[in-house]
Write an enzyme that holds these catalytic residues in place. Structure first.
Site, short mmCIF file in Angstrom:
data_model
loop_
_atom_site.label_atom_id
_atom_site.label_comp_id
_atom_site.label_asym_id
_atom_site.label_seq_id
_atom_site.Cartn_x
_atom_site.Cartn_y
_atom_site.Cartn_z
N SER A 119 0.73 -1.17 0.12
CA SER A 119 0.02 0.00 0.07
C SER A 119 0.94 1.20 -0.06
CB SER A 119 -0.86 0.10 1.14
OG SER A 119 -0.47 -0.66 2.30
N HIS A 140 -2.23 -2.96 -6.60
CA HIS A 140 -3.03 -2.75 -5.33
C HIS A 140 -4.34 -2.63 -5.26
CE1 HIS A 140 -3.49 0.73 -1.86
NE2 HIS A 140 -3.22 -0.30 -1.36
N GLU A 152 -5.31 -0.13 -8.24
CA GLU A 152 -4.10 0.88 -8.39
C GLU A 152 -3.35 0.32 -9.10
OE1 GLU A 152 -3.12 2.90 -5.04
OE2 GLU A 152 -2.95 4.89 -5.80
N ASN A 190 -3.44 5.90 -0.99
CA ASN A 190 -3.16 6.25 0.37
C ASN A 190 -2.70 7.61 0.92
OD1 ASN A 190 -4.23 3.98 1.86
ND2 ASN A 190 -2.59 2.56 0.72
N1 CAA Z 1 -15.68 -9.72 2.19
C1 CAA Z 1 -16.33 -10.02 1.16
N2 CAA Z 1 -17.57 -9.22 0.99
C2 CAA Z 1 -17.94 -8.34 1.81
C3 CAA Z 1 -17.10 -7.87 2.99
C4 CAA Z 1 -15.79 -8.79 3.23
N3 CAA Z 1 -14.92 -8.41 4.09
N4 CAA Z 1 -17.73 -7.01 3.61
C5 CAA Z 1 -18.73 -6.88 3.15
N5 CAA Z 1 -18.92 -7.47 1.99
C6 CAA Z 1 -20.11 -7.63 0.98
C7 CAA Z 1 -21.16 -7.99 1.72
O1 CAA Z 1 -21.67 -9.74 1.70
C8 CAA Z 1 -22.48 -7.29 0.77
O2 CAA Z 1 -22.64 -8.24 -0.41
P1 CAA Z 1 -24.24 -8.18 -0.72
O3 CAA Z 1 -24.69 -6.97 -1.46
O4 CAA Z 1 -24.16 -9.34 -1.75
O5 CAA Z 1 -25.22 -8.48 0.40
C9 CAA Z 1 -21.80 -6.12 0.54
O6 CAA Z 1 -20.29 -6.34 0.60
C10 CAA Z 1 -22.03 -4.90 1.22
O7 CAA Z 1 -21.94 -5.13 2.39
P2 CAA Z 1 -22.91 -4.73 3.83
O8 CAA Z 1 -24.38 -4.52 3.37
O9 CAA Z 1 -22.74 -5.68 4.86
O10 CAA Z 1 -22.31 -3.35 4.23
P3 CAA Z 1 -22.20 -2.18 3.52
O11 CAA Z 1 -23.20 -1.84 2.54
O12 CAA Z 1 -21.90 -1.16 4.48
O13 CAA Z 1 -20.63 -2.40 2.90
C11 CAA Z 1 -18.45 -2.02 2.76
C12 CAA Z 1 -19.44 -2.80 3.47
C13 CAA Z 1 -18.44 -2.63 1.27
C14 CAA Z 1 -17.20 -2.58 3.43
C15 CAA Z 1 -18.88 -0.60 2.74
O14 CAA Z 1 -18.78 -0.05 4.02
C16 CAA Z 1 -17.45 0.21 2.16
O15 CAA Z 1 -17.28 0.19 0.94
N6 CAA Z 1 -16.66 0.73 3.01
C17 CAA Z 1 -15.48 1.60 2.55
C18 CAA Z 1 -14.47 0.49 2.13
C19 CAA Z 1 -13.07 1.02 1.79
O16 CAA Z 1 -12.91 2.42 1.77
N7 CAA Z 1 -12.01 0.12 1.45
C20 CAA Z 1 -10.77 0.74 0.99
C21 CAA Z 1 -10.12 0.84 2.06
S1 CAA Z 1 -8.37 1.18 1.83
C22 CAA Z 1 -7.36 -0.11 1.10
O17 CAA Z 1 -7.89 -1.09 1.27
C23 CAA Z 1 -5.95 0.22 0.74
C24 CAA Z 1 -5.12 0.27 1.35
O18 CAA Z 1 -3.97 0.28 1.04
C25 CAA Z 1 -5.17 0.70 2.91
#
Ligand code: CAA
Length: 286
Positions: A119, A140, A152, A190
Site C-alpha cells: 500500500s 494494489h 491501483e 493512500n
Molecule cells: N468480504 C467480502 N464481501 C464483503 C465483505 C468482506 N470483508 N464485507 C462486506 N462484503 C459484502 C457483503 O456481503 C455485501 O454483499 P451483498 O451486496 O451481496 O449483500 C456487500 O459487501 C455490502 O456489505 P454490507 O451490506 O454488509 O455493508 P455495506 O453496504 O456497509 O458495505 C463495505 C460494506 C463494502 C465494506 C462498505 O462499507 C465500504 O465500501 N466501505 C469502505 C471500504 C473502503 O474504503 N475500502 C478501501 C480501504 S483502503 C484499502 O484497502 C487500501 C489500503 O492500502 C489501505
C-alpha cells in the site's frame, strides 16, 4: 504472454480476497502463506464469501466448488516455480517483502511477472531486490477485495510497457477497474485516504469528538460508506501507521506526522477488527 497459473503470497485479508477474484476469473491459483493454519483460514474465508454468493443466487453451488477447486494451498515459496504471475500480499514490512521478492526472483520462471500489493512501499525499491525490475509492478487491491472495484496499478521506474499492459488487462479480467499511479510514497489511494484517517485520529486525540461522532460526521455529512475510524479498524491500525510512516519518511513534511494516539493503539496491540479491538470493540475476531 498468457497467464494460466496465478500465485498469491499471503493468505490474509488481502491475499485471500485476491486469490478468490483470480480463481473466479478462471485462473489456477496457488495461495501461499508461511503456516498451514493461515492458508486454511484464508480458504475458510473464501468458502464463506462464495457461500454468501450461492445463498444470494449470484453463483451456483457447482461454480463455487469449481472456484475453490482452482485454489491450491501452499506453504513453500518454491511452489511459485509454476506461476506465470505472482502477487505478493504479505504484511506491510519492507524487510519481509524484500526477502519474499528475492526468493520469488530465484524460484519463478524468468518470464514471470512479480507484482506487489504494497500500500505504500516504493515499487522501485522492491524491484531493485530482483534481477528483473522490468517485470516488477504494483497491483494494489482495496479491502474488501471481492467488493471493491478499484485496482491501483503502479509503475516503477523500470517497469516495462508489457508488464504494465498485462497487469492492467488482468485487473479487468478480475472484474476490476484499474487506475494508473506513479511511484511516489502512498501512490494515489493512500496519499489521500491515510492523511484523512490520521486527521480523524487527531480529532479523537484532541477531544474534538467521540469516535462515533467523528464517524457520523463523515458518513452522513460526506456520504462516505463508513466513517474514517471504522475504516481504520477494517484496514488494520498497524497498516495505517506503517503507511503514515512511509508518507512521513518519504516527504519529510510535518503534515504526514502520524498521530501519537494511533501509535499508542498499535503499541497496545489494538489493531482493529483483526484483534477484536481498535477504535471500536468487536465481539469476536473475524
Ligand atoms: N468480504 C467480502 N464481501 C464483503 C465483505 C468482506 N470483508 N464485507 C462486506 N462484503 C459484502 C457483503 O456481503 C455485501 O454483499 P451483498 O451486496 O451481496 O449483500 C456487500 O459487501 C455490502 O456489505 P454490507 O451490506 O454488509 O455493508 P455495506 O453496504 O456497509 O458495505 C463495505 C460494506 C463494502 C465494506 C462498505 O462499507 C465500504 O465500501 N466501505 C469502505 C471500504 C473502503 O474504503 N475500502 C478501501 C480501504 S483502503 C484499502 O484497502 C487500501 C489500503 O492500502 C489501505
Amino acid at each position: 504472454m498468457d497467464v494460466r497459473v496465478f500465485g498469491v503470497v499471503g493468505a490474509g485479508q488481502m491475499g485471500n480476497g485476491i486469490a478468490q477474484v483470480a480463481a473466479a476469473s478462471g485462473l489456477e491459483v496457488i495461495m501461499n502463506d508461511i503456516k498451514e493454519e493461515f492458508v486454511q483460514k484464508g480458504l475458510k474465508t473464501i468458502d464463506a464469501n462464495l457461500e454468501r454468493g450461492v445463498a444470494k443466487g449470484r453463483i451456483r453451488a457447482d461454480e463455487k466448488a469449481a472456484i475453490l477447486g482452482r485454489i491450491k494451498p501452499s506453504t513453500a515459496l518454491e511452489d511459485m516455480a509454476r506461476a506465470d504471475f505472482v502477487v505478493e500480499a504479505a504484511t506491510e514490512r519492507e524487510d519481509l517483502k524484500f526477502g519474499i521478492f528475492r526468493e520469488l526472483d530465484a524460484v519463478c520462471p524468468s518470464a514471470a511477472i512479480l507484482a506487489t500489493n504494497t500500500s505504500s512501499i516504493p515499487i522501485g525499491r522492491i524491484a531493485a531486490q530482483t534481477g528483473r525490475p522490468e517485470k516488477v509492478i504494483g497491483m494494489h487491491f482495496m479491502n474488501p477485495v471481492p467488493v471493491m472495484k478499484l485496482v491501483e496499478v503502479i509503475r516503477g521506474l523500470a517497469t516495462s510497457d508489457e508488464t504494465f499492459a498485462l497487469t492492467w488487462s488482468l485487473s479487468e479480467r478480475f472484474g476490476k477497474t484499474p487506475a494508473q499511479a506513479n511511484d511516489y510514497p502512498g501512490f494515489i489511494a493512500n496519499r489521500i485516504l491515510m492523511p484523512m484517517i490520521n486527521e480523524a485520529v487527531y480529532c479523537l486525540y484532541h477531544g474534538v469528538g467521540t469516535a462515533e461522532d467523528i464517524d457520523t460526521v463523515m458518513k452522513l455529512g460526506m456520504n462516505h460508506p463508513m466513517g474514517p475510524l471504522a475504516l481504520a479498524d477494517l484496514i488494520g491500525l498497524d497498516t495505517c501507521l506503517a503507511i503514515m510512516e512511509t508518507l512521513n519518511d518519504g516527504f519529510r513534511d510535518s503534515k504526514y506526522r502520524p498521530c501519537p494516539l494511533l501509535r499508542k493503539y498499535v503499541e497496545a496491540g489494538w489493531l482493529g477488527r483483526k484483534t477484536g479491538r481498535g477504535f471500536y470493540a468487536y465481539d469476536r475476531k473475524p
